[in-house]
Design a protein around this motif. Structure first.
Motif: not given
Ligand code: NAD
Length: 364
Positions: A317-335
């Motif tokens: 679960k910890t890794e699942i949440m870390r990877k999912t939370e990282n969607i924030y950073n990836t989205t910012l980069e893409i935008l």
């Protein structure tokens, strides 16, 4: 064994390979079983990065051609979703034609599982619209090529809350890009479709103090979600024309189309539905021209696949949440990349995903 069934689309010219949504898919399998009434289509788009993983959708399609179109679009989307998320998975998806409320039987799901098994692991299934964790548990009794299994059976459980959390992260990043703040307190957000993912997203939004409106074709769900979280029920007949900060499509795809795009009042589009843009190029560009920030669907709704991938890779679960939370950073980069390069956000995300697949192809 997989066998063809008489698609009404086949009467027309180029029913599959000639469809606009056909994108060099590797394999399309039509599954038919008279005894259980199963009519399903499995689409395997691309397996360069790994086996094709994607959920099964059960839906009462208006025509078989619609089902073909859906499975082609959805399986292609999975290829790029896994690629941009950094997972070693290809893109696939299955659709079962029928009403999940009245036509889904254990026998039908088991037969579907046998078809999945017959592909020898080239396609791995999971939940999508019309499916529940229990359905995947049942499929698991006839094939190992299934994810989204209950936690008490050794799986990672229902992926929908994780998907919702990823969408929430992507939405916050898009809000930051558009408004200069990722705080959603007081923001007017319309959530269209409050099923498994939509409901969990509403919970996050209400917890943060957003002004949430919900719409759904199911009155029972509207009442339940409204009572549970305090979201307001939208009773109008044109959600697109409503004044709002954020539009969150969480039902089916293609809601950003020729009819809706010019009515759209939202400043941000961020939701869970797959294939939100009817035409990625055209409608992506129109959103960009109108200054509406679009958080690419296949990027921000990847929480579910991150969750089911854990079952294959044995992370917790910890890794699942870390990877999912990282969607924030990836989205910012893409935008940011999209803004700098003056391209659509969809294109910016797509370019990165495609480059990863091309690189792997060269290495193989
Ligand atoms: P779901 O079946 O649980 O919920 C869909 C909801 O949309 C239902 O409540 C349905 O009544 C409603 N709906 C259907 N048509 C509608 C319309 N025209 N207007 C308003 N509401 C309508 O499905 P879900 O698992 O919550 O998935 C929602 C979307 O997110 C789908 O497009 C799915 O492909 C996508 N998605 C889901 C996951 C996941 O983990 N479940 C992951 C990635 C993407």
């Amino acid at each position: 064994m997989a066998q063809a069934f008489p698609l009404e689309a086949i009467k027309n010219a180029d029913p599959v390979f000639g469809q606009l949504s056909f994108d060099n898919h590797e394999q399309i399998v039509f599954c038919n079983d008279k005894d259980t009434g199963l009519k399903a289509i499995i689409g395997i788009h691309n397996t360069v990065l790994g086996p094709a993983l994607g959920g099964t959708r059960m839906w009462q399609y208006k025509s078989e051609a619609d089902a073909v179109n859906d499975v082609l679009r959805l399986s292609r989307g999975m290829t790029y979703k896994s690629a941009i998320t950094g997972l070693n998975l290809g893109g696939g998806k299955a659709v079962i034609i029928g009403d999940a409320k009245t036509q889904k039987t254990p026998e039908l799901m088991l037969r579907f599982g046998e078809f999945v098994h017959s592909l020898g692991g080239r396609y791995i299934t999971a939940e999508d619209v019309g499916m529940k964790t229990e359905d995947m548990d049942l499929v698991r009794t006839v094939t190992p090529y299934v994810t989204g299994i209950s936690e008490d059976k050794g799986g990672a459980g229902n992926p929908s809350p994780i998907t919702a959390y990823g969408v929430f992260m992507g939405m916050k990043a898009a809000a930051y890009h558009q408004f200069g703040s990722n705080d959603l307190d007081g923001r007017v957000v319309y959530v269209q479709g409050i099923g498994n993912v939509g409901e969990a997203l509403v919970e996050h939004l209400c917890d943060e103090g957003a002004n949430v409106y919900i719409s759904d074709i199911c009155e029972e769900r509207l009442q339940m979600v409204s009572q549970r979280y305090g979201a307001k029920i939208y009773r109008g007949d044109n959600i697109y024309g409503e004044a709002m900060d954020i539009y969150a499509p969480c039902a089916l795809g293609a809601t950003i189309n020729d009819q809706t795009i010019n009515q759209l009042q939202a400043k941000v589009v961020a939701g869970a539905a797959n294939n939100q843009l009817a035409s990625e190029a055209k409608h992506g560009e129109l959103l960009r021209e109108r200054g509406i920030v679009y958080a690419p669907d296949f990027l921000i709704n990847a929480g579910g696949i991150i969750n089911v991938y854990a079952e294959l890779e044995n992370y917790g679960k910890t890794e699942i949440m870390r990877k999912t939370e990282n969607i924030y950073n990836t989205t910012l980069e893409i935008l940011t990349k999209a803004e700098v390069q003056q391209i659509t956000s969809h294109q910016a995300a797509f370019d990165i995903a495609k480059a990863r697949i091309e690189l792997r192809k060269r290495e193989q």
